[in-house]
Enzyme design. Structure first.
Site, short mmCIF file in Angstrom:
data_model
loop_
_atom_site.label_atom_id
_atom_site.label_comp_id
_atom_site.label_asym_id
_atom_site.label_seq_id
_atom_site.Cartn_x
_atom_site.Cartn_y
_atom_site.Cartn_z
N CYS A 171 -0.72 -13.77 -3.52
CA CYS A 171 0.05 -12.70 -2.86
C CYS A 171 -0.69 -11.39 -3.12
CB CYS A 171 1.46 -12.69 -3.45
SG CYS A 171 2.49 -11.40 -2.75
N CYS B 81 4.42 2.15 -2.29
CA CYS B 81 4.83 1.96 -0.90
C CYS B 81 5.75 3.11 -0.49
CB CYS B 81 5.57 0.64 -0.73
SG CYS B 81 6.04 0.31 0.98
N GLU C 94 -0.74 -4.84 -8.53
CA GLU C 94 -0.42 -6.17 -9.02
C GLU C 94 -0.67 -7.21 -7.94
OE1 GLU C 94 2.76 -5.11 -12.49
OE2 GLU C 94 3.54 -6.03 -10.68
N CYS D 249 9.27 -11.78 -5.54
CA CYS D 249 9.38 -10.87 -4.42
C CYS D 249 10.12 -9.60 -4.77
CB CYS D 249 10.18 -11.55 -3.33
SG CYS D 249 9.11 -12.36 -2.22
N CYS E 162 13.73 -3.04 -3.68
CA CYS E 162 12.34 -3.38 -4.03
C CYS E 162 11.78 -2.41 -5.08
CB CYS E 162 11.49 -3.35 -2.76
SG CYS E 162 9.74 -3.47 -3.08
N CYS F 55 12.37 0.55 0.45
CA CYS F 55 13.46 -0.43 0.60
C CYS F 55 14.27 -0.45 -0.69
CB CYS F 55 12.90 -1.81 0.91
SG CYS F 55 11.95 -1.84 2.44
N GLU G 102 3.09 -1.79 2.56
CA GLU G 102 3.37 -2.26 3.92
C GLU G 102 2.01 -2.45 4.62
OE1 GLU G 102 5.67 -3.35 6.22
OE2 GLU G 102 3.86 -3.34 7.44
S1 SF4 Z 1 9.86 -4.45 0.49
FE1 SF4 Z 1 7.74 -4.11 1.17
S2 SF4 Z 1 7.93 -2.44 2.65
FE2 SF4 Z 1 9.82 -2.41 1.47
S3 SF4 Z 1 9.43 -0.95 -0.20
FE3 SF4 Z 1 8.91 -3.01 -0.96
S4 SF4 Z 1 6.71 -3.18 -0.61
FE4 SF4 Z 1 7.44 -1.50 0.67
#
Ligand code: SF4
Length: 331
Positions: free
Chosen positions: A94, A101, A81, A323, A108, A105, A152
């Site tokens: 973005c 990933c 995306e 985000c 997320c 986190c 990341e």
């Molecule tokens: S915030 Fe960024 S680094 Fe953390 S899991 Fe989501 S995409 Fe990955």
């Protein structure tokens, strides 16, 4: 889109043909080789077969029209995306740097889907081209690029740098490096490497907590790269580059938004060229967003302590384009 064999197909032709083809893709933002009439028909045919310009995508637009989110299907069927945020004075794309990933986190959606693979430089540039084509039809252009989408970026360092070179290319998309930013969850090796790059791209650190114990709860990566190590790497980066660093702080109700936590944050942020950006939390399943009043109180503490603090505008929540909300698929 697949530009992998562009150089190979044109290697048998005079070099100006490659220049013409690249201009068509990156500068003129053509969507069909057949319309690139500067190239002879047989070359157009070969390129259409092996380097198709179509981008396989599905797009959603937020109710206020300020955000577009596209899910792009790549050659191997993987989906990523990418988001366009339309500000009054700039259009920011973005970009995702990985499919999924591995950082996990806690807040997320991308982290919750796990890691599939790194994106190639072309696959990252394709995301910018996708929106550049749309904006061109409105007589507008992409002015900024942020590597803050899925993944990341510092765990796909070389490809991200190659993508930046292509995005930055004066004969192509021509987006100045000062208008490009990379956001990391705190991969220290990446911060160190970026400090030695000649590129003038901006660095952002996803911080989200003023101490190691809370940060490790929210971001598993903190166990490997504790705050002390990250801040030391940032200080070295600033000493070498003299550039500002943005610390992003997601405001999560009852978790990291107390006045005590604001004071603790103010203490570690009190350094020249450190900036804090407070980001509204977007629902991904577990936490709640801080109230506007609490964000204001938190911000007041930082400002009173002399910390340069900004508040990010909320974008694309209705279409899960904000985000931490990106996953492979629309809906
Ligand atoms: S915030 Fe960024 S680094 Fe953390 S899991 Fe989501 S995409 Fe990955």
């Amino acid at each position: 889109m697949n530009l992998n064999s562009l150089d190979k197909i044109l290697s048998a032709h005079p070099s100006f043909r490659l220049t013409q083809a690249k201009k068509a893709v990156f500068c003129d933002l053509m969507e069909d080789w057949d319309e690139v009439t500067s190239l002879p028909k047989e070359i157009r045919g070969a390129l259409a077969k092996d380097c198709p310009l179509e981008i396989d995508s599905a797009m959603q637009t937020s109710a206020d029209g300020q955000t577009n989110k596209a899910a792009i299907t790549l050659a191997d069927g993987a989906r990523v995306e990418t988001v366009l945020m339309r500000y009054a004075e700039r259009n920011t794309v973005c970009v995702s740097s990985q499919v999924g990933c591995a950082m996990g986190c806690d807040y997320c959606a991308t982290g919750q889907m796990g890691f599939t693979r790194d994106l190639t430089a072309d696959e990252m540039v394709e995301q910018v081209i996708f929106f550049a084509r749309i904006l061109k039809k409105e007589n507008k252009r992409v002015s900024n690029v942020v590597f803050m989408g899925m993944g990341e970026p510092f765990l796909n360092y070389d490809n991200v740098m190659a993508a930046i070179d292509a995005i930055n290319d004066k004969n192509g998309l021509n987006i100045g490096s000062r208008h490009i930013a990379i956001s990391t969850c705190g991969i220290v090796e990446g911060i160190k490497k970026l400090a030695d790059e000649p590129k003038q791209v901006s660095l952002a650190i996803s911080l989200n907590a003023p101490n190691d114990s809370l940060r490790s709860e929210l971001m598993a990566v903190n166990k490997r790269y504790p705050l002390k190590n990250i801040l030391r790497a940032v200080d070295d980066y600033i000493a070498k580059t003299k550039r500002k660093v943005m610390f992003e702080y997601l405001m999560i109700a009852g978790v990291n938004d107390s006045i005590e936590q604001a004071k603790a944050l103010a203490k570690i942020m009190a350094k020249p060229l450190y900036m804090v950006n407070l980001i509204p939390y977007n629902f991904t399943g577990k936490y709640k967003a801080s109230s506007a009043a609490q964000v204001q109180k938190f911000r007041d503490v930082l400002v009173e302590a002399g910390i340069y603090t900004t508040q990010r505008k909320r974008f694309g929540r209705g279409i899960k384009a904000a985000c931490g909300q990106l996953v492979a698929g629309l809906g």
